[in-house]
Design a protein around this motif. Structure first.
Motif, PDB file in Angstrom:
ATOM      1  N   GLN A 149     -40.810 -18.780  44.110  1.00  0.00           N
ATOM      2  CA  GLN A 149     -41.576 -19.272  43.548  1.00  0.00           C
ATOM      3  C   GLN A 149     -42.225 -19.310  44.144  1.00  0.00           C
ATOM      4  OE1 GLN A 149     -41.629 -19.203  40.261  1.00  0.00           O
ATOM      5  NE2 GLN A 149     -44.340 -20.032  40.327  1.00  0.00           N
ATOM      6  N   VAL A 150     -43.334 -18.812  45.938  1.00  0.00           N
ATOM      7  CA  VAL A 150     -44.396 -18.900  46.084  1.00  0.00           C
ATOM      8  C   VAL A 150     -44.537 -18.648  47.487  1.00  0.00           C
ATOM      9  CG1 VAL A 150     -45.618 -20.481  44.947  1.00  0.00           C
ATOM     10  CG2 VAL A 150     -44.043 -21.292  47.173  1.00  0.00           C
ATOM     11  N   GLY A 151     -42.466 -18.074  47.718  1.00  0.00           N
ATOM     12  CA  GLY A 151     -42.751 -17.211  49.180  1.00  0.00           C
ATOM     13  C   GLY A 151     -42.903 -18.150  50.522  1.00  0.00           C
ATOM     14  N   LYS A 152     -42.340 -19.067  50.409  1.00  0.00           N
ATOM     15  CA  LYS A 152     -41.936 -20.145  51.223  1.00  0.00           C
ATOM     16  C   LYS A 152     -40.912 -20.834  51.670  1.00  0.00           C
ATOM     17  CE  LYS A 152     -46.954 -21.942  51.129  1.00  0.00           C
ATOM     18  NZ  LYS A 152     -47.822 -23.176  51.697  1.00  0.00           N
ATOM     19  N   GLN A 153     -39.392 -20.467  50.367  1.00  0.00           N
ATOM     20  CA  GLN A 153     -38.473 -21.391  50.608  1.00  0.00           C
ATOM     21  C   GLN A 153     -38.017 -19.739  51.004  1.00  0.00           C
ATOM     22  OE1 GLN A 153     -38.291 -22.462  46.418  1.00  0.00           O
ATOM     23  NE2 GLN A 153     -37.722 -25.050  47.260  1.00  0.00           N
ATOM     24  N   VAL A 154     -38.237 -18.969  50.746  1.00  0.00           N
ATOM     25  CA  VAL A 154     -36.989 -18.188  51.780  1.00  0.00           C
ATOM     26  C   VAL A 154     -37.322 -17.385  53.283  1.00  0.00           C
ATOM     27  CG1 VAL A 154     -37.644 -16.624  49.318  1.00  0.00           C
ATOM     28  CG2 VAL A 154     -38.912 -16.022  51.086  1.00  0.00           C
ATOM     29  N   VAL A 155     -38.573 -18.381  53.623  1.00  0.00           N
ATOM     30  CA  VAL A 155     -38.698 -18.478  54.990  1.00  0.00           C
ATOM     31  C   VAL A 155     -37.645 -19.816  55.700  1.00  0.00           C
ATOM     32  CG1 VAL A 155     -40.234 -19.681  57.816  1.00  0.00           C
ATOM     33  CG2 VAL A 155     -40.876 -17.985  54.985  1.00  0.00           C
ATOM     34  N   TRP A 156     -37.117 -20.677  55.074  1.00  0.00           N
ATOM     35  CA  TRP A 156     -36.177 -21.523  55.522  1.00  0.00           C
ATOM     36  C   TRP A 156     -34.527 -21.220  55.090  1.00  0.00           C
ATOM     37  CZ3 TRP A 156     -37.913 -23.546  59.070  1.00  0.00           C
ATOM     38  CH2 TRP A 156     -39.183 -24.418  59.343  1.00  0.00           C
ATOM     39  N   LEU A 157     -34.674 -20.470  53.501  1.00  0.00           N
ATOM     40  CA  LEU A 157     -32.994 -19.734  53.824  1.00  0.00           C
ATOM     41  C   LEU A 157     -32.673 -18.566  54.602  1.00  0.00           C
ATOM     42  CD1 LEU A 157     -30.974 -19.324  51.238  1.00  0.00           C
ATOM     43  CD2 LEU A 157     -32.439 -17.260  50.364  1.00  0.00           C
ATOM     44  N   GLU A 158     -34.022 -18.102  55.016  1.00  0.00           N
ATOM     45  CA  GLU A 158     -32.990 -16.589  55.924  1.00  0.00           C
ATOM     46  C   GLU A 158     -32.527 -17.083  57.542  1.00  0.00           C
ATOM     47  OE1 GLU A 158     -35.692 -12.894  57.863  1.00  0.00           O
ATOM     48  OE2 GLU A 158     -36.064 -14.586  57.342  1.00  0.00           O
ATOM     49  N   TYR A 159     -32.601 -18.380  57.833  1.00  0.00           N
ATOM     50  CA  TYR A 159     -31.697 -18.961  58.537  1.00  0.00           C
ATOM     51  C   TYR A 159     -30.745 -19.354  58.379  1.00  0.00           C
ATOM     52  CZ  TYR A 159     -36.095 -20.666  60.908  1.00  0.00           C
ATOM     53  OH  TYR A 159     -37.338 -20.380  62.100  1.00  0.00           O
ATOM     54  N   TYR A 160     -30.290 -19.069  56.940  1.00  0.00           N
ATOM     55  CA  TYR A 160     -29.048 -19.645  56.438  1.00  0.00           C
ATOM     56  C   TYR A 160     -28.123 -18.397  56.530  1.00  0.00           C
ATOM     57  CZ  TYR A 160     -29.740 -24.761  55.578  1.00  0.00           C
ATOM     58  OH  TYR A 160     -29.491 -25.961  55.682  1.00  0.00           O
ATOM     59  N   LEU A 161     -28.880 -17.142  55.839  1.00  0.00           N
ATOM     60  CA  LEU A 161     -28.710 -15.891  55.717  1.00  0.00           C
ATOM     61  C   LEU A 161     -28.177 -15.609  57.201  1.00  0.00           C
ATOM     62  CD1 LEU A 161     -31.211 -14.665  53.449  1.00  0.00           C
ATOM     63  CD2 LEU A 161     -28.508 -14.946  52.501  1.00  0.00           C
ATOM     64  N   ILE A 162     -28.653 -16.081  58.253  1.00  0.00           N
ATOM     65  CA  ILE A 162     -28.514 -15.330  59.500  1.00  0.00           C
ATOM     66  C   ILE A 162     -27.304 -15.938  59.880  1.00  0.00           C
ATOM     67  CG2 ILE A 162     -29.733 -15.218  61.663  1.00  0.00           C
ATOM     68  CD1 ILE A 162     -31.825 -14.483  60.184  1.00  0.00           C
ATOM     69  N   GLU A 163     -27.412 -17.334  59.996  1.00  0.00           N
ATOM     70  CA  GLU A 163     -26.328 -17.486  60.258  1.00  0.00           C
ATOM     71  C   GLU A 163     -24.857 -17.135  59.570  1.00  0.00           C
ATOM     72  OE1 GLU A 163     -24.232 -21.159  62.205  1.00  0.00           O
ATOM     73  OE2 GLU A 163     -26.313 -20.057  63.032  1.00  0.00           O
ATOM     74  N   ASN A 164     -24.941 -17.455  59.038  1.00  0.00           N
ATOM     75  CA  ASN A 164     -23.807 -16.685  57.334  1.00  0.00           C
ATOM     76  C   ASN A 164     -23.615 -15.229  58.473  1.00  0.00           C
ATOM     77  OD1 ASN A 164     -21.997 -19.287  56.659  1.00  0.00           O
ATOM     78  ND2 ASN A 164     -24.767 -20.014  56.091  1.00  0.00           N
ATOM     79  N   GLY A 165     -24.058 -14.593  58.695  1.00  0.00           N
ATOM     80  CA  GLY A 165     -23.412 -13.085  58.929  1.00  0.00           C
ATOM     81  C   GLY A 165     -24.674 -12.072  58.006  1.00  0.00           C
ATOM     82  N   TYR A 166     -25.107 -12.326  57.425  1.00  0.00           N
ATOM     83  CA  TYR A 166     -26.516 -10.919  56.263  1.00  0.00           C
ATOM     84  C   TYR A 166     -27.390 -11.028  57.196  1.00  0.00           C
ATOM     85  CZ  TYR A 166     -23.842 -14.191  52.428  1.00  0.00           C
ATOM     86  OH  TYR A 166     -23.232 -14.241  51.357  1.00  0.00           O
ATOM     87  N   LYS A 167     -26.800  -9.283  57.501  1.00  0.00           N
ATOM     88  CA  LYS A 167     -27.347  -8.467  56.660  1.00  0.00           C
ATOM     89  C   LYS A 167     -28.775  -7.775  56.759  1.00  0.00           C
ATOM     90  CE  LYS A 167     -24.676  -7.924  61.628  1.00  0.00           C
ATOM     91  NZ  LYS A 167     -24.146  -7.146  62.232  1.00  0.00           N
ATOM     92  N   ASP A 168     -28.081  -6.823  55.305  1.00  0.00           N
ATOM     93  CA  ASP A 168     -28.520  -6.275  54.689  1.00  0.00           C
ATOM     94  C   ASP A 168     -30.090  -7.535  53.525  1.00  0.00           C
ATOM     95  OD1 ASP A 168     -30.181  -3.726  53.502  1.00  0.00           O
ATOM     96  OD2 ASP A 168     -28.235  -3.240  52.503  1.00  0.00           O
ATOM     97  N   TYR A 169     -31.110  -7.855  53.138  1.00  0.00           N
ATOM     98  CA  TYR A 169     -31.455  -8.267  52.943  1.00  0.00           C
ATOM     99  C   TYR A 169     -32.537  -8.542  52.416  1.00  0.00           C
ATOM    100  CZ  TYR A 169     -32.486 -11.425  57.229  1.00  0.00           C
ATOM    101  OH  TYR A 169     -32.765 -11.888  57.979  1.00  0.00           O
ATOM    102  N   ALA A 170     -34.062  -8.652  51.273  1.00  0.00           N
ATOM    103  CA  ALA A 170     -35.050  -8.803  51.520  1.00  0.00           C
ATOM    104  C   ALA A 170     -35.709  -9.826  50.832  1.00  0.00           C
ATOM    105  CB  ALA A 170     -36.150  -7.197  51.149  1.00  0.00           C
ATOM    106  N   PHE A 171     -36.391 -10.092  50.918  1.00  0.00           N
ATOM    107  CA  PHE A 171     -37.862 -11.282  49.841  1.00  0.00           C
ATOM    108  C   PHE A 171     -38.974 -10.744  49.533  1.00  0.00           C
ATOM    109  CE2 PHE A 171     -35.741 -12.808  54.003  1.00  0.00           C
ATOM    110  CZ  PHE A 171     -34.991 -14.236  53.037  1.00  0.00           C
ATOM    111  N   LEU A 172     -38.755 -11.106  48.178  1.00  0.00           N
ATOM    112  CA  LEU A 172     -40.410 -10.352  47.468  1.00  0.00           C
ATOM    113  C   LEU A 172     -41.567 -11.423  48.593  1.00  0.00           C
ATOM    114  CD1 LEU A 172     -42.202  -9.600  45.277  1.00  0.00           C
ATOM    115  CD2 LEU A 172     -41.355 -11.619  43.704  1.00  0.00           C
ATOM    116  N   LYS A 173     -42.479 -10.364  48.579  1.00  0.00           N
ATOM    117  CA  LYS A 173     -43.642 -11.586  49.605  1.00  0.00           C
ATOM    118  C   LYS A 173     -44.188 -11.754  48.811  1.00  0.00           C
ATOM    119  CE  LYS A 173     -47.221  -9.870  52.709  1.00  0.00           C
ATOM    120  NZ  LYS A 173     -47.927  -8.266  53.592  1.00  0.00           N
ATOM    121  N   GLY A 174     -44.913 -13.508  48.997  1.00  0.00           N
ATOM    122  CA  GLY A 174     -45.368 -14.312  47.745  1.00  0.00           C
ATOM    123  C   GLY A 174     -44.533 -14.634  46.790  1.00  0.00           C
ATOM    124  N   GLY A 175     -44.064 -14.157  46.729  1.00  0.00           N
ATOM    125  CA  GLY A 175     -42.948 -15.223  45.628  1.00  0.00           C
ATOM    126  C   GLY A 175     -43.714 -15.027  43.889  1.00  0.00           C
ATOM    127  N   ALA A 176     -42.208 -15.292  43.302  1.00  0.00           N
ATOM    128  CA  ALA A 176     -42.982 -14.526  41.718  1.00  0.00           C
ATOM    129  C   ALA A 176     -44.081 -14.789  41.670  1.00  0.00           C
ATOM    130  CB  ALA A 176     -42.147 -15.727  41.150  1.00  0.00           C
TER     131      ALA A 176
END
Length: 268
Positions: free
Chosen positions: A231-258
């Motif tokens: 929604q506002v680009g803040k939750q993905v900050v924490w989501l990124e830890y899980y992505l890295i931990e689980n081996g994801y490398k090709d990902y991007a987030f919408l700056k500032g959220g919806a």
């Protein structure tokens, strides 16, 4: 001699005022919540070591799950029963300081939590406004990152610069979505949602509380480029830890959220 002494005193006072001004500039929440007492990282560490303080994480369950001080108690300030739970905790720790913390100097939840707890009649409440970033930097041996001590796993927090490398403005985000291997994912929940993004109406909707356990931890679609927005680009900050931990490398987030695109709703 007297003139020299006065000059030295004057210089010391100037330095002190300058230092206090710098602190005030960093901790902008202190001006907004002038009645909330605060505690520094070193003071809190000493109090915890002496057994005279209890640390309370007032952030979301996901944020707490990513990182928190060892021994911290999780009581979200968003919980409708926040005051009652805090009073129960304080009653069990009658002689201790109750230190509320969140995500550092740009997060005001620690002040809000301290103010509400005080209004509810809880004594010895403070805001630890340096928050988890400063604690983790100074005490990796007393910080759990994804369930493991940072000092043992050699992990560090994701820097703002590193996170920014995965942020895309809306036009770039939409363009990336046209790639053959792209998968657009809307991780907002039903409360947060404020409409589909123009041109991305077919985005796959998976709320975070399901996306992390059922998708990320299952290591699904690692062959695709994941384009994720909240929604506002803040939750993905924490989501990124899980992505890295689980081996994801090709990902991007919408700056500032919806919100950046739709211009509605705002969350702390």
């Amino acid at each position: 001699m007297r003139k020299t002494t006065l000059c030295l005193i004057g210089a010391a006072v100037t330095l002190l005022v300058s230092s206090l001004s710098a602190i005030a500039a960093d901790f902008t929440g202190r001006a907004k919540y002038p009645n909330v007492k605060t505690i520094s990282t070193s003071e809190l560490s000493a109090a915890v070591k002496a057994g005279s303080a209890v640390i309370v994480d007032v952030r979301s369950a996901m944020e707490f799950g990513v990182i928190h001080p060892t021994g911290a108690v999780h009581i979200p300030v968003s919980d409708m029963k926040f005051e009652n739970i805090i009073k129960e905790l304080a009653a069990k720790n009658a002689s201790k300081t109750v230190a509320m913390y969140c995500n550092g100097v740009t997060c005001y939840k620690s002040y809000e939590a301290a103010e509400r707890a005080t209004a509810a009649g809880v004594a010895n409440v403070v805001a630890y406004d340096a928050g988890i970033p400063d604690w983790a930097a100074k005490f990796p041996d007393k910080t759990l990152l994804l369930g493991k001590l940072m000092s043992e796993s050699k992990r560090t927090m994701i820097s703002d610069t590193a996170h920014a490398e995965h942020l895309l403005a809306f036009d770039a985000f939409k363009k990336a979505a046209t790639a053959a291997n792209a998968m657009v994912i809307d991780v907002r929940d039903n409360v947060q949602k404020s409409g589909a993004l123009p041109g991305l109406e077919k985005a796959t909707s998976i709320p975070l509380d399901k996306f992390i356990p059922n998708f990320v931890k299952a290591k699904a679609n690692q062959d695709k480029k994941l384009l994720i927005f909240d929604q506002v680009g803040k939750q993905v900050v924490w989501l990124e830890y899980y992505l890295i931990e689980n081996g994801y490398k090709d990902y991007a987030f919408l700056k500032g959220g919806a919100t950046t695109v739709l211009g509605t709703q705002s969350y702390k």
